[in-house]
Design an enzyme around this catalytic site. Structure first.
Site, short mmCIF file in Angstrom:
data_model
loop_
_atom_site.label_atom_id
_atom_site.label_comp_id
_atom_site.label_asym_id
_atom_site.label_seq_id
_atom_site.Cartn_x
_atom_site.Cartn_y
_atom_site.Cartn_z
N CYS A 275 40.34 32.75 90.20
CA CYS A 275 40.34 32.26 91.58
C CYS A 275 39.36 31.09 91.76
O CYS A 275 39.18 30.60 92.86
CB CYS A 275 40.03 33.37 92.57
SG CYS A 275 38.38 34.05 92.36
N ASP B 86 31.46 29.73 89.34
CA ASP B 86 30.14 30.27 89.02
C ASP B 86 29.99 30.57 87.54
O ASP B 86 28.91 30.43 86.98
CB ASP B 86 29.86 31.52 89.86
CG ASP B 86 29.38 31.15 91.24
OD1 ASP B 86 28.50 30.26 91.33
OD2 ASP B 86 29.89 31.70 92.22
N HIS C 217 30.36 24.32 97.42
CA HIS C 217 31.24 24.93 98.43
C HIS C 217 31.72 23.92 99.45
O HIS C 217 32.80 24.02 99.99
CB HIS C 217 30.57 26.14 99.06
CG HIS C 217 30.57 27.30 98.12
ND1 HIS C 217 29.52 27.56 97.28
CD2 HIS C 217 31.54 28.17 97.81
CE1 HIS C 217 29.84 28.59 96.53
NE2 HIS C 217 31.05 28.98 96.82
N GLU D 93 31.90 36.41 87.28
CA GLU D 93 31.37 35.06 87.46
C GLU D 93 29.97 34.88 86.89
O GLU D 93 29.37 33.83 87.02
CB GLU D 93 31.45 34.61 88.92
CG GLU D 93 31.14 35.62 89.95
CD GLU D 93 31.43 35.14 91.37
OE1 GLU D 93 31.87 34.01 91.58
OE2 GLU D 93 31.20 35.94 92.29
#
Ligand code: PEP
Ligand code: MG
Length: 587
Positions: free
Chosen positions: A524, A477, A210, A453
């Site tokens: 996404c 993920d 992240h 995910e």
């Protein structure tokens, strides 16, 4: 001496600047810029903490039993001496007043400078005093945590003066700065989002950690997983960050600087050329209209989303509203204001609001990392975290429902893995609605979607489609969980393979199932913004992509050159292959 450090390329482009070392790996501290008006109080904060430690050590000295070992008394003497050393105090003061670092950052920066001087000492005894100095600084930091510090640091607006800093022996110039850190939490990165840094380097982290994602969203060059960069680079060294190759060049020679200066100009020319596509509709050669959406972390990112030509927000990572607040969560009203701000910022375009995805490499606060469980990515994360705290979860759901009065909201749930979890989640949404009914508070209609995910979700996609209006594939993920590769761990970064046949088959199947059911499906994850993947995803039938605003135009360029119909056949051969990458690079 010029040398290069190799890491992982996470955000493209070239940055050239002076190094600011932000983190000492032993002591995790917050880093932010203060306002000039806060300098006095910030210096006072360090001094008060320092004085408290001095008093504590003096008390310990007085209370030492007569038969205490002689070494203990000597150690306390050394610590007291170090605490009251002018080099430490004056240096810290200068980092605060001249660079506007917060107190903790100033202290660790000065500490790093001094400990490097200790490292260079011939005398072994003196060299070993480094550990004492670190202990002393740690004590001060611990006390500082107890001394008031702003919960939400002010926006960064550093005014850089021209100090001479003890220990540096050199004047700072008005040069661009690049941040070098052992690790930066996603919350740290967010704070730096509006700062002056021209680039980032971290020792740890994977390509889709992240922290890397936020760096990419900032559209400035970054290299992560650069191992010991924060040890090898020194405060104020000149560094070049080659964000395309994942290389950091320290103390570049004039020839290297010239070469990178040239490449930097090329990058900005290319960006200028792409910016002409901003108003061009994203339509393939065979007339397929493609939806290009933006990923955002804060409502204020909507401006960049619109500037980048996004048709809406495809992923609002709401967890960033909750981070770095010392455990004080935004309440329903504060959240409602943020979601409303995003909707208004998008001027009527849809906003996909994902419920909080906290856990794994996105701790609420740094302290959580230290206490983290053995396998945080497999632990209480995302929807599991929300369902474990239904009161908090419903506050978020109510805030989103209320915001939906102000524009089209697509509600999105992260990391669902099965029907039981889906039912629990939707039940919470029903309760949230009835709570608003009871209070007589108006709320709007929502589209409801699930992120795909976890492999389990991808394999059960047809069941998921019974419950949801749309799906959004979180490839970051999905790759991590399909291949059992921690996305934040640079040690296994070479195994993190979005082109793995197993990953591609899951993605293709989810897209096909949603298309068959006539429901919306988007990607996404970082894959959506990777131009090397655009044609393959189009070939799988994807018609909606969500990415960082800065990536939209480059992806649009790929779309304008693609014939979606012809790509379908080619994508099938890629899917059938055991080595899809070979076909893609050849095709
Ligand atoms: C993903 O996993 O691909 C995703 C978009 O969610 P995040 O990166 O926030 O985990
Ligand atoms: Mg995810």
């Amino acid at each position: 001496m010029t040398f290069a450090i190799h890491g992982l390329a996470v955000a493209p482009g070239i940055a050239i600047g002076r190094a600011v070392i932000a983190v000492n790996s032993r002591m995790e501290v917050v880093h932010y810029f203060i306002e000039p008006t806060q300098v006095h109080d910030e210096i006072k904060r360090v001094r008060r903490a320092r004085d408290t430690v001095v008093e504590e050590l003096k008390r310990m000295q007085e209370d030492l039993p007569a038969d205490a070992p002689h070494e203990l008394a000597a150690l306390l003497d050394v610590h007291l001496m170090l605490l009251q050393d002018e080099l430490l105090e004056n240096g810290v003061k200068r980092w605060i007043s001249d660079r506007l670092y917060n107190a903790e950052w100033a202290l660790t920066t000065q500490l790093e400078l001094i400990t490097r001087q200790f490292d260079e000492m011939e005398d072994e005894y003196l060299r070993e005093r480094k550990a004492d100095l670190e202990q002393v600084a740690e004590r001060i930091l611990r006390y500082m945590r107890g001394v008031a510090s702003p919960v939400a640091p002010p926006p960064a607006s550093p005014r850089r003066a021209q100090p001479t800093l003890t220990g540096l022996g050199e004047e700072f110039a008005e040069d661009p700065l690049v941040l070098v850190a052992n690790d930066l939490s996603p919350a740290d990165m967010l704070q730096f989002k509006s700062s002056v840094f021209a680039g980032f380097i971290t020792d740890v982290g994977g390509k889709t950690s992240h922290t890397a994602i936020v760096a990419r969203s900032m559209d400035i060059p970054a290299v992560v997983g650069a191992r010991s960069a924060s040890q090898l680079v020194r405060q104020d060294d000149w560094v070049v960050i080659d964000g395309d190759a994942g290389v950091v060049i320290v103390n570049p020679s004039p020839i290297i600087l010239e070469e990178y200066g040239f490449r930097r100009r090329q990058v900005s020319l290319e960006r200028e050329r792409l910016s002409r596509l901003r108003h061009t509709p994203a339509v393939t050669l065979d007339g397929q209209s493609i939806e290009l959406l933006a990923n955002i972390e804060r409502p204020s990112d909507c401006e960049a989303a619109l500037r980048g030509g996004a048709a809406g927000v495809g992923l609002f990572r709401t967890e960033f509203l909750f981070m770095g607040r010392a455990g004080i969560m935004p309440d329903e009203d504060e959240q409602y204001q943020s979601y409303r701000e995003a909707l208004e910022g998008m001027k009527g375009a849809p906003v996909t609001i994902r419920t909080i995805d906290i856990g794994a490499d996105k701790p609420l606060d740094k302290g959580q990392r230290e206490n983290s469980v053995l396998n945080p990515a497999l632990g209480l994360r995302a929807i599991r975290w929300s369902l474990a705290d239904a009161v908090m979860f419903r506050a978020q759901l109510r805030a989103i429902l209320r915001a939906a009065v102000h524009g089209p909201v697509h509600l999105l749930f992260p990391m669902l893995s099965g029907v039981g979890e889906i039912r629990q989640t939707l039940a919470q949404l029903d309760i949230a609605r009835s709570e608003l009914d009871t209070r007589g508070v108006p709320y709007g209609e929502l589209k409801i979607g699930a992120m795909i995910e976890v492999p389990a979700a991808a394999l059960m996609v047809r069941s998921f489609l019974k419950y949801f209006d749309y799906l959004s594939i979180g490839t970051n993920d999905l790759v991590q969980y399909t291949l059992a590769i921690d996305r934040a761990d640079e040690a296994v970064a070479h195994l993190y393979d979005p082109m793995h046949p197993a990953v591609l088959r899951l993605i293709a199947d989810v897209i096909a199932a949603a298309n068959e059911a006539g429901k919306g499906v988007s990607v996404c994850g970082e894959m959506a913004g990777d131009v090397a993947m655009t044609k393959l995803l189009l070939g799988f039938g994807l018609r909606s992509f969500s990415m960082h605003p800065a990536q939209i135009l480059a992806v649009k360029q790929e779309i304008l050159r693609a014939d979606a119909g012809r790509l379908t056949e080619w994508a099938r051969t890629v899917l059938d292959s055991d080595e899809p990458e070979a076909i893609c690079s050849g095709g």
